[in-house]
Design a protein around this motif. Structure first.
Motif, short mmCIF file in Angstrom:
data_model
loop_
_atom_site.label_atom_id
_atom_site.label_comp_id
_atom_site.label_asym_id
_atom_site.label_seq_id
_atom_site.Cartn_x
_atom_site.Cartn_y
_atom_site.Cartn_z
N ASP A 63 0.80 -1.22 0.00
CA ASP A 63 0.00 0.00 0.00
C ASP A 63 0.83 1.28 0.00
OD1 ASP A 63 0.93 -0.08 2.60
OD2 ASP A 63 -1.02 -0.46 3.51
N SER A 65 3.25 1.68 -2.28
CA SER A 65 3.79 1.76 -3.63
C SER A 65 3.26 2.98 -4.37
CB SER A 65 3.43 0.49 -4.42
OG SER A 65 3.82 0.60 -5.78
N ALA A 66 4.09 3.52 -5.28
CA ALA A 66 3.64 4.61 -6.14
C ALA A 66 2.67 4.12 -7.21
CB ALA A 66 4.85 5.28 -6.80
N ILE A 67 2.67 2.81 -7.47
CA ILE A 67 1.72 2.24 -8.42
C ILE A 67 0.34 2.27 -7.78
CG2 ILE A 67 1.07 0.15 -9.69
CD1 ILE A 67 4.05 -0.62 -9.68
N PRO A 68 -0.68 2.85 -8.44
CA PRO A 68 -2.02 2.92 -7.85
C PRO A 68 -2.51 1.54 -7.41
CG PRO A 68 -1.91 4.27 -9.83
CD PRO A 68 -0.62 3.51 -9.76
N ASN A 69 -3.01 1.48 -6.16
CA ASN A 69 -3.39 0.18 -5.60
C ASN A 69 -4.55 0.32 -4.63
OD1 ASN A 69 -2.23 0.17 -2.59
ND2 ASN A 69 -0.72 1.21 -3.90
N VAL A 70 -5.18 -0.81 -4.37
CA VAL A 70 -6.21 -0.92 -3.34
C VAL A 70 -5.70 -1.91 -2.31
CG1 VAL A 70 -8.59 -1.57 -2.82
CG2 VAL A 70 -8.05 -0.47 -5.00
N ARG A 74 -2.65 -3.97 -7.17
CA ARG A 74 -2.66 -3.04 -8.29
C ARG A 74 -4.06 -2.79 -8.84
NH1 ARG A 74 2.70 -3.49 -11.88
NH2 ARG A 74 1.31 -2.37 -13.30
N LYS A 75 -4.40 -1.52 -9.00
CA LYS A 75 -5.72 -1.18 -9.54
C LYS A 75 -5.87 -1.61 -10.99
CE LYS A 75 -7.05 2.81 -6.67
NZ LYS A 75 -7.41 4.25 -6.70
N ASP A 76 -4.77 -1.55 -11.77
CA ASP A 76 -4.91 -1.92 -13.18
C ASP A 76 -5.14 -3.41 -13.33
OD1 ASP A 76 -2.31 -2.56 -12.38
OD2 ASP A 76 -1.31 -1.49 -14.01
N GLU A 378 5.76 -0.34 -13.33
CA GLU A 378 4.39 0.19 -13.38
C GLU A 378 3.65 -0.23 -14.64
OE1 GLU A 378 6.85 2.95 -15.78
OE2 GLU A 378 7.10 1.86 -13.89
#
Length: 510
Positions: A63, A65-70, A74-76, A378
C-alpha cells in the motif's frame, strides 16, 4: 473419406481423416435438440500461487507503492480481471500450499514471520500477503476464492481452524481472532482444496493412502463447503479409480486433474522462438485434454452416474523454458499466438464436457506460465491468452448447445490433428455464441455452420496475427488484440465462416 464426430461421443485425438478431406468443407452442426446443460462459469477460473512474481511484484505491490493500488493490490490488475469476469481464483498454491501455514499470514504485517519458498526459487517471503489480503482482493474482483489447504505439512486441526477463521459467523476462538485482526463478518469461502498434487509435491502419496487422508481431513472441515480432492496427474487413471472407489460420494464435491501442454518435460523449448514442429507437438498435448476428460469422466461415471462430483481441472496451460536471464524457479514466460490456440482449444473442450467439468483454473494469472497479465514495474500488458478468455466469457453460465463437427486435418509431416474445434451456447438473453478455432499453422479453413434455427444477423471478433510467434511486449502492448471479424455470412440459416490460419473467432447470432 471424411468422418463426422461429436464432442460428446468422440475424442479429438480419435478423429482420423483421410488425405482427401484436406480439400473438403469443414462443417459444424448445432444440435439444439440434444440434451444439454449449463456451462458453469467456474470453468473460467484462474490460479495465483506464491511463485515468482505472481503475488509479490504482480498482484501485490504494497500500500506504500507509487503504483495505484487498493490495499496493496494493483488497480490496473483489478480492472483487467474484472473485465475478464474472473469467476474464481485459486490460492496460495500449487506446491506452495502444502508448505504454507495460514496463521503466519494474519495479524500486523510487521509481526508476521518470514518463510523460505523452497519450491520456487528459494526466496524469502515476508508473509505480507495473507488470508485477509487475498480474500479482500477476491471481493474487489468479484471472484469467489478457492483456498488450497495444507495437507502435506499441515494438520487436520490447522485446516479446520482456517475454515472456522474465514467462515464462522458466531463466537469461537478463530472467529474472535479474525475480528481482532479487523474483519468482523466472515468471507464465507465455499471452495476448498484438500491438499495439492498429493502424488507429487503434496507428499508423494499412493492413491490409497491419500484417499484415507482426504477422508480424515475433510471430516473436520465443517460448514457448507465444496471440497475438492487432489486428483490425477494427467493420464494417471488409476488415481481417479482409487479415489472414486474409496471416498464416499457424500464427502466429495470435486476431483482435481492437472495437465499441462508440454512438448517434452526434459526439453520444453522456448516460449517465443519455437518451430512449427514444437507448435504441433504442443497442440497435440493441448488436444489430449479431450481424451483425459473423457477417460477420467468414464471412471467417475462408474461410481457417480448422476455426476454429483465435478471434474475440476485446476491447473492447465502451456509450459515452456523460462525467459533468458530470469530465475528458473519463477517460471516466467512470454505468451504468443500459440498460447491463444491452447486457450481456445482447451476452453472448447471444457464447454463441450460441462456436464462433468464444472470448474477449471488456468495456470497462472500474472507473470507465471500461461499468464493473462505480465507486469514490469508500473507497466502492464494483456497477453493473447487474456484476450481469448475475455472473448469466451460470453459462455459463462450460458446453456450449452452441443455441436457435431466435420474437420479437415492439420497435417505436419506424417502426423495429423483436427484443424477446427468449436463450442456453442445460448445466453439468458437468448443470444447464441459460437467459438471457432483453427489451429492450422498455414492453411485457412472455410467452415459451414448448420444453425438449425432462424437468425437475422451475425457479428463477431477475431484474434490472430501475422506469425505464430507474435506476442505483446511492453514496447508493443497491443500488437495482438481482438478486432471485428468480417469473415462470416448467413443465408437460409446456414453460416459460412472463413478462418485464417491459427485464429480464434467468437460469433454472436441474433
Amino acid at each position: 473419406m471424411k468422418k463426422q464426430y461429436s464432442y460428446i461421443r468422440t475424442g479429438i485425438l480419435g478423429l482420423l481423416l483421410s488425405s482427401q478431406a484436406l480439400q473438403a468443407q469443414n462443417k459444424v452442426t448445432l444440435r439444439a435438440d440434444a440434451p444439454t446443460q449449463t456451462i458453469n462459469k467456474n470453468i473460467y477460473g484462474h490460479f495465483a500461487e506464491h511463485l515468482g512474481n505472481c503475488i509479490y511484484g504482480g498482484f501485490y505491490v504494497g500500500d506504500s507503492s507509487a503504483i495505484p493500488n487498493v490495499k496493496g493490490v494493483r488497480k490496473d490488475i483489478i480492472s483487467a480481471l474484472r473485465t475478464l469476469k474472473v469467476p474464481n481464483l485459486r490460492w496460495p498454491g500449487g506446491c506452495f500450499a502444502d508448505t504454507y501455514h495460514w496463521k503466519d499470514g494474519i495479524g500486523p504485517k510487521d509481526k508476521r514471520p518470514t518463510i523460505v519458498n523452497t519450491w520456487w526459487g528459494g526466496v524469502t517471503e515476508n508473509n505480507s500477503f495473507g488470508t485477509h489480503d487475498f480474500l479482500d482482493m477476491c471481493e474487489e474482483l468479484g471472484a469467489e476464492p478457492y483456498l488450497a489447504g495444507n495437507v502435506g505439512s499441515g494438520t487436520p486441526q490447522e485446516l479446520a481452524d482456517w475454515v472456522q477463521y474465514v467462515n464462522f459467523p458466531g463466537k469461537s476462538p478463530m472467529s474472535d481472532l479474525r475480528q481482532q485482526n479487523g474483519r468482523q463478518q466472515p468471507w464465507k469461502v465455499h471452495f476448498w482444496g484438500v491438499g495439492n498434487e498429493a502424488w507429487g509435491c503434496g507428499g508423494n502419496m499412493r492413491p490409497e493412502y491419500y484417499a484415507d487422508i482426504y477422508r480424515k481431513y475433510s471430516t473436520f472441515m465443517s460448514g457448507n463447503l465444496f471440497k475438492i480432492a487432489s486428483g490425477a496427474n494427467s493420464s494417471d487413471y488409476n488415481w481417479t479409480e482409487v479415489l472414486m472407489k474409496n471416498i464416499p460420494l457424500h464427502m466429495l464435491d470435486g476431483l482435481a486433474l492437472h495437465h499441462y501442454s508440454v512438448v517434452d518435460w526434459n526439453k520444453k523449448g522456448d516460449a517465443v522462438d519455437f518451430t512449427e514442429e514444437q507448435y504441433f507437438q504442443t497442440m497435440r498435448s493441448a488436444c489430449f485434454m479431450d481424451t483425459l476428460v473423457r477417460k477420467h469422466s468414464a471412471i467417475m461415471d462408474k461410481y457417480d452416474p448422476k455426476k454429483k462430483v465435478a471434474l475440476v481441472v485446476d491447473e492447465w496451460g502451456g509450459w515452456y523454458n523460462v525467459e533468458a536471464g530470469t530465475n528458473p524457479g519463477f517460471l516466467y514466460q512470454q505468451n504468443t499466438m500459440r498460447d491463444a490456440m491452447i486457450a481456445g482449444v482447451t476452453l472448447n473442450i471444457f464447454n463441450n464436457h460441462s456436464d462433468r467439468v464444472r470448474m477449471a483454473n488456468l495456470a497462472q494469472t500474472v507473470n507465471v506460465l500461461q499468464a493473462v497479465i505480465l507486469t514490469k514495474g508500473e507497466k502492464l500488458i494483456l497477453t493473447p491468452t487474456y484476450h481469448v478468455m475475455e472473448m469466451y466469457n460470453v459462455h459463462q453460465d450460458a446453456t450449452l448447445i452441443p455441436v457435431s463437427i466435420q474437420s479437415n486435418n492439420y497435417t505436419y509431416k506424417n502426423e495429423q490433428l483436427p484443424a477446427v474445434t468449436a463450442s456453442a451456447s445460448k445466453d439468458k438473453a437468448g443470444v447464441t455464441h459460437i467459438s471457432l478455432v483453427n489451429i492450422d499453422a498455414s492453411k485457412p479453413q472455410e467452415i459451414t455452420v448448420e444453425t438449425g434455427a432462424s437468425y437475422k444477423s451475425v457479428n463477431g471478433r477475431i484474434l490472430t496475427s501475422s506469425k505464430l510467434q507474435d506476442c505483446n511486449t511492453f514496447n508493443q502492448p497491443d500488437k495482438i488484440k481482438p478486432v471485428a471479424f468480417k469473415g462470416a455470412t448467413i443465408k437460409n440459416n446456414q453460416l459460412t465462416v472463413k478462418l485464417p490460419p491459427f485464429s480464434v473467432v467468437v460469433l454472436e447470432l441474433k
